[in-house]
Design an enzyme around this catalytic site. Structure first.
Site, short mmCIF file in Angstrom:
data_model
loop_
_atom_site.label_atom_id
_atom_site.label_comp_id
_atom_site.label_asym_id
_atom_site.label_seq_id
_atom_site.Cartn_x
_atom_site.Cartn_y
_atom_site.Cartn_z
N PRO A 1 0.84 -1.20 0.00
CA PRO A 1 0.00 0.00 0.00
C PRO A 1 0.87 1.26 0.00
CG PRO A 1 0.07 -0.96 2.19
CD PRO A 1 0.77 -1.93 1.28
N GLN B 1 -6.41 -1.47 2.36
CA GLN B 1 -5.87 -1.18 3.69
C GLN B 1 -6.77 -0.18 4.40
OE1 GLN B 1 -2.25 1.30 4.58
NE2 GLN B 1 -1.40 -0.67 5.16
N TYR C 1 -0.10 5.72 13.06
CA TYR C 1 -1.54 5.97 12.97
C TYR C 1 -2.24 5.35 14.17
CZ TYR C 1 -0.04 7.44 8.36
OH TYR C 1 0.62 8.08 7.34
#
Length: 354
Positions: free
Chosen positions: A25, A100, A182
């Site tokens: 990704p 994702q 994140y």
């Protein structure tokens, strides 16, 4: 080295791959302003459908989870319907694609999110650093509000709904983004998680949020269609942990009980951690290895049993037909760093086939 093993088919959970070359990704910022995928993105992913599996860029499961301008979401009906043009284009070329899911937590800005949408995290700690906004240029990360315990559970449910939305959009599965600072990594890391409820404290509790997201996603669409991406030792976006290897090993052990499709593990940025060995030891399931591979090193890693597949990021940017180039042992093109995150086709869909 003769490349043969990476071109063999492999089964990752419920995902049947034609080869072991995975497209990692990569945030590319080409969606519409409201996070809706578009025809340009469909062309980009279709060009790369020769990969055994494409892991599409991190998409936000709710408006609070958006990090970047022109980052796609998987939250609205319009977004779900628009993703269908991407998945249809990949499937038409015989490819497989998963999405994702990326909740950014404290990484973001009010200049990016719609008006009134809060920036949230496990704790009220502002990340050091700045982020590009189309509206106001470089801006410091927002100060986040700490989620209540009930709100944490609601975010877990948002991940389950996003997984369902992804299947409606035609994806073959989903991957939870558990790295790069994140939200899942904010909960996981000792420096960013200062909670005193069941989601904070020792490593098993800090791993609870990611584990519950995986459980909810697996219940929604089947564990064999759910993956997890981790990067032990990662400190990106002002994230740190007192013992990253031990913390990640704890999450790997817990996730190992769920019957996931795979663990997507990145090479550690520090020599003190062997992330691939750590994953092989603590996760009893298929591994996708990532970071810095070329054809020969990918072949060697799969032959040695380090992982079942290998993912490539930067090589897929300028080499849309990467598997074919590797098979023919052709030289690989280099990408233009200046166009990684810009709008439009330049540096995105205009790299030629070999």
């Amino acid at each position: 080295m003769s490349l043969s093993k990476i071109f063999e088919p492999v089964l990752l959970g419920d995902l049947q791959l034609a080869n072991r070359i995975v497209m990692a990704p990569m945030t590319r910022n080409r969606a519409d302003v409201d996070g809706t995928p578009n025809a340009l993105m469909a062309e980009y992913y279709a060009q790369r459908a020769g990969a055994g599996l494409i892991v599409a860029e991190g998409a936000w499961p709710s408006p609070e989870g958006q990090a970047y301008c022109r980052q796609p979401g998987i939250a609205t009906t319009r977004q779900v319907e628009a993703w269908r043009q991407v998945t249809d284009a990949v499937h038409a070329k015989g490819g497989r694609i998963v999405l994702q899911l990326m909740h950014s937590g404290r990484i973001g800005s009010r200049h990016i999110k719609p008006g009134g949408v809060e920036t949230l995290s496990c704790s009220a700690l502002q990340a050091s650093g700045e982020i590009w906004t189309d509206a106001a240029g470089m801006q410091p990360f927002d100060m986040p509000r700490a989620l209540s315990t009930d709100e944490v559970r609601a975010v877990v449910s948002e991940h389950a709904q996003a997984a369902k939305n992804a299947l409606v959009a035609g994806f073959d599965g989903v991957e939870l983004h558990g790295t790069s600072g994140y939200l899942a990594m904010q909960f996981l890391s000792s420096a960013t998680n200062q909670r005193s409820d069941e989601y904070g404290g020792a490593a098993p509790a800090r791993a609870r949020f990611a584990l519950e997201c995986l459980q909810a996603m697996a219940a929604a669409i089947g564990a064999g269609r759910v993956g997890l991406r981790l990067n032990p030792g990662n400190t990106y976006n002002d994230t740190a942990d007192e013992d990253s290897a031990a913390t990640h090993a704890e999450l790997m052990r817990q996730a190992s009980t769920l019957g996931l499709a795979y663990l997507h593990v990145m090479k550690a940025p520090t020599v003190e951690i062997d992330a691939f060995a750590l994953a092989r030891t603590h996760f009893k399931g298929p591994l996708i290895l990532n970071d810095g591979f070329d054809g020969d090193s990918a072949e060697a890693a799969v032959r040695a049993g380090q992982g079942e597949a290998v993912s490539f990021a930067r090589h897929f940017i300028a080499n849309p037909d990467l598997p074919a180039r590797l098979a023919r042992e052709q030289a690989l093109a280099r990408f233009d760093r200046k166009t990684l995150y810009s709008a439009g086709p330049a540096g995105y869909t205009d790299y030629p086939q070999a």
